[in-house]
Design a protein around this motif. Structure first.
Motif, PDB file in Angstrom:
ATOM      1  N   TYR A   1     -18.191  18.894  53.358  1.00  0.00           N
ATOM      2  CA  TYR A   1     -18.412  17.704  52.524  1.00  0.00           C
ATOM      3  C   TYR A   1     -19.115  18.087  51.226  1.00  0.00           C
ATOM      4  N   MET A   2     -20.120  18.945  51.325  1.00  0.00           N
ATOM      5  CA  MET A   2     -20.860  19.357  50.128  1.00  0.00           C
ATOM      6  C   MET A   2     -19.951  20.129  49.166  1.00  0.00           C
ATOM      7  N   GLN A   3     -19.087  20.979  49.699  1.00  0.00           N
ATOM      8  CA  GLN A   3     -18.156  21.711  48.846  1.00  0.00           C
ATOM      9  C   GLN A   3     -17.205  20.750  48.138  1.00  0.00           C
ATOM     10  N   GLU A   4     -16.728  19.750  48.850  1.00  0.00           N
ATOM     11  CA  GLU A   4     -15.825  18.770  48.251  1.00  0.00           C
ATOM     12  C   GLU A   4     -16.538  17.976  47.160  1.00  0.00           C
ATOM     13  N   GLU A   5     -17.777  17.587  47.425  1.00  0.00           N
ATOM     14  CA  GLU A   5     -18.554  16.867  46.408  1.00  0.00           C
ATOM     15  C   GLU A   5     -18.742  17.732  45.167  1.00  0.00           C
ATOM     16  N   GLU A   6     -19.022  19.008  45.384  1.00  0.00           N
ATOM     17  CA  GLU A   6     -19.208  19.916  44.255  1.00  0.00           C
ATOM     18  C   GLU A   6     -17.922  20.008  43.434  1.00  0.00           C
ATOM     19  N   ARG A   7     -16.791  20.153  44.105  1.00  0.00           N
ATOM     20  CA  ARG A   7     -15.518  20.276  43.394  1.00  0.00           C
ATOM     21  C   ARG A   7     -15.130  18.978  42.703  1.00  0.00           C
ATOM     22  N   SER A   8     -15.320  17.856  43.366  1.00  0.00           N
ATOM     23  CA  SER A   8     -14.808  16.595  42.834  1.00  0.00           C
ATOM     24  C   SER A   8     -15.791  15.845  41.947  1.00  0.00           C
ATOM     25  N   LEU A   9     -17.083  16.139  42.056  1.00  0.00           N
ATOM     26  CA  LEU A   9     -18.061  15.341  41.320  1.00  0.00           C
ATOM     27  C   LEU A   9     -18.987  16.191  40.465  1.00  0.00           C
ATOM     28  N   LEU A  10     -19.632  17.159  41.071  1.00  0.00           N
ATOM     29  CA  LEU A  10     -20.665  17.899  40.352  1.00  0.00           C
ATOM     30  C   LEU A  10     -20.103  18.798  39.257  1.00  0.00           C
ATOM     31  N   LEU A  11     -19.015  19.500  39.522  1.00  0.00           N
ATOM     32  CA  LEU A  11     -18.444  20.357  38.489  1.00  0.00           C
ATOM     33  C   LEU A  11     -17.926  19.563  37.293  1.00  0.00           C
ATOM     34  N   PRO A  12     -17.214  18.451  37.499  1.00  0.00           N
ATOM     35  CA  PRO A  12     -16.827  17.643  36.334  1.00  0.00           C
ATOM     36  C   PRO A  12     -18.044  17.093  35.571  1.00  0.00           C
ATOM     37  N   MET A  13     -19.115  16.749  36.287  1.00  0.00           N
ATOM     38  CA  MET A  13     -20.330  16.279  35.605  1.00  0.00           C
ATOM     39  C   MET A  13     -20.931  17.394  34.752  1.00  0.00           C
ATOM     40  N   LEU A  14     -20.991  18.600  35.307  1.00  0.00           N
ATOM     41  CA  LEU A  14     -21.513  19.739  34.557  1.00  0.00           C
ATOM     42  C   LEU A  14     -20.645  20.014  33.341  1.00  0.00           C
ATOM     43  N   GLU A  15     -19.335  19.967  33.516  1.00  0.00           N
ATOM     44  CA  GLU A  15     -18.417  20.198  32.399  1.00  0.00           C
ATOM     45  C   GLU A  15     -18.657  19.177  31.285  1.00  0.00           C
ATOM     46  N   GLU A  16     -18.782  17.916  31.651  1.00  0.00           N
ATOM     47  CA  GLU A  16     -19.012  16.867  30.647  1.00  0.00           C
ATOM     48  C   GLU A  16     -20.363  17.035  29.968  1.00  0.00           C
ATOM     49  N   MET A  17     -21.383  17.411  30.734  1.00  0.00           N
ATOM     50  CA  MET A  17     -22.704  17.627  30.155  1.00  0.00           C
ATOM     51  C   MET A  17     -22.660  18.779  29.146  1.00  0.00           C
ATOM     52  N   LEU A  18     -21.995  19.876  29.511  1.00  0.00           N
ATOM     53  CA  LEU A  18     -21.885  21.007  28.587  1.00  0.00           C
ATOM     54  C   LEU A  18     -21.084  20.635  27.343  1.00  0.00           C
ATOM     55  N   ARG A  19     -19.997  19.892  27.533  1.00  0.00           N
ATOM     56  CA  ARG A  19     -19.208  19.435  26.386  1.00  0.00           C
ATOM     57  C   ARG A  19     -20.074  18.580  25.455  1.00  0.00           C
ATOM     58  N   SER A  20     -20.853  17.681  26.030  1.00  0.00           N
ATOM     59  CA  SER A  20     -21.735  16.831  25.219  1.00  0.00           C
ATOM     60  C   SER A  20     -22.776  17.658  24.484  1.00  0.00           C
ATOM     61  N   ARG A  21     -23.350  18.630  25.174  1.00  0.00           N
ATOM     62  CA  ARG A  21     -24.377  19.484  24.566  1.00  0.00           C
ATOM     63  C   ARG A  21     -23.810  20.290  23.400  1.00  0.00           C
ATOM     64  N   ILE A  22     -22.645  20.889  23.587  1.00  0.00           N
ATOM     65  CA  ILE A  22     -22.022  21.683  22.529  1.00  0.00           C
ATOM     66  C   ILE A  22     -21.639  20.791  21.349  1.00  0.00           C
ATOM     67  N   THR A  23     -21.086  19.619  21.656  1.00  0.00           N
ATOM     68  CA  THR A  23     -20.726  18.676  20.583  1.00  0.00           C
ATOM     69  C   THR A  23     -21.964  18.262  19.806  1.00  0.00           C
ATOM     70  N   LEU A  24     -23.046  17.977  20.508  1.00  0.00           N
ATOM     71  CA  LEU A  24     -24.296  17.580  19.849  1.00  0.00           C
ATOM     72  C   LEU A  24     -24.805  18.689  18.940  1.00  0.00           C
TER      73      LEU A  24
END
Length: 174
Positions: free
Chosen positions: A73-96
């Motif tokens: 379950y934790m692996q699935e959460e990481e793949r489906s939720l946490l990694l996309p959140m990290l990607e979006e956070m990094l995209r926002s940081r670089i854009t900023l």
């Protein structure tokens, strides 16, 4: 007609009596009871002579299964939720970072051009800048509220900003 030969096993009288009582209590024949007991031990690969280890093995098997499910379950959460959140956070940081660098360049260019303007022209530009800041702040607050409302779980019973001091229910439109 020949009588069917069944395999036989020999047990001591005490074990036979205990098995017979248990089978009777469970409303089973001695054969059904014996087969069920044998199936139980063989399917779980347990040693019936080792009482303590048997219970521990069963518990450990269940704990392992549960641990595997939780880890899965934790692996699935990481793949489906946490990694996309990290990607979006990094995209926002670089854009900023890029926007801030672009702002520095624009401010330096603007300062050079403003030094050529009269006092009246500077005052008009300051007023325009003040209005733009206010509109931008309002737009940021509105977008933040919309994003938080969209992320709010259904049925939580509270609206975003509800019960927070200094928050009003109406947003100015721009």
């Amino acid at each position: 007609m020949a009588k069917e030969q069944k395999p036989q096993i020999r047990v001591n009288a005490t074990s036979h009596g205990a098995a017979t009582k248990a089978a009777t209590r469970l409303k089973m024949s001695l054969g059904e009871y014996t087969e069920a007991a044998l199936d139980y031990f063989t399917s779980r690969q347990l040693n019936p002579a080792d009482d303590v280890a048997r219970e521990g093995q069963l518990i450990m098997q269940q704990v392992k299964k549960l641990g595997d499910r939780v880890f899965s379950y934790m692996q699935e959460e990481e793949r489906s939720l946490l990694l996309p959140m990290l990607e979006e956070m990094l995209r926002s940081r670089i854009t900023l970072e890029r926007v801030l660098r672009m702002n520095e360049i624009l401010v330096n260019n603007l300062n050079g051009q403003l030094s050529l303007l009269s006092e009246g022209q500077l005052a008009a530009h300051r007023e325009t800048l003040k209005k733009l800041r206010q509109q931008n702040d309002e737009a940021v607050e509105r977008q933040l509220k919309e994003a938080l409302t969209g992320a709010q779980p259904v049925g939580s019973g509270k609206k975003v900003g509800e019960g927070q001091p200094g928050k009003n229910d109406t947003e100015p439109s721009s």
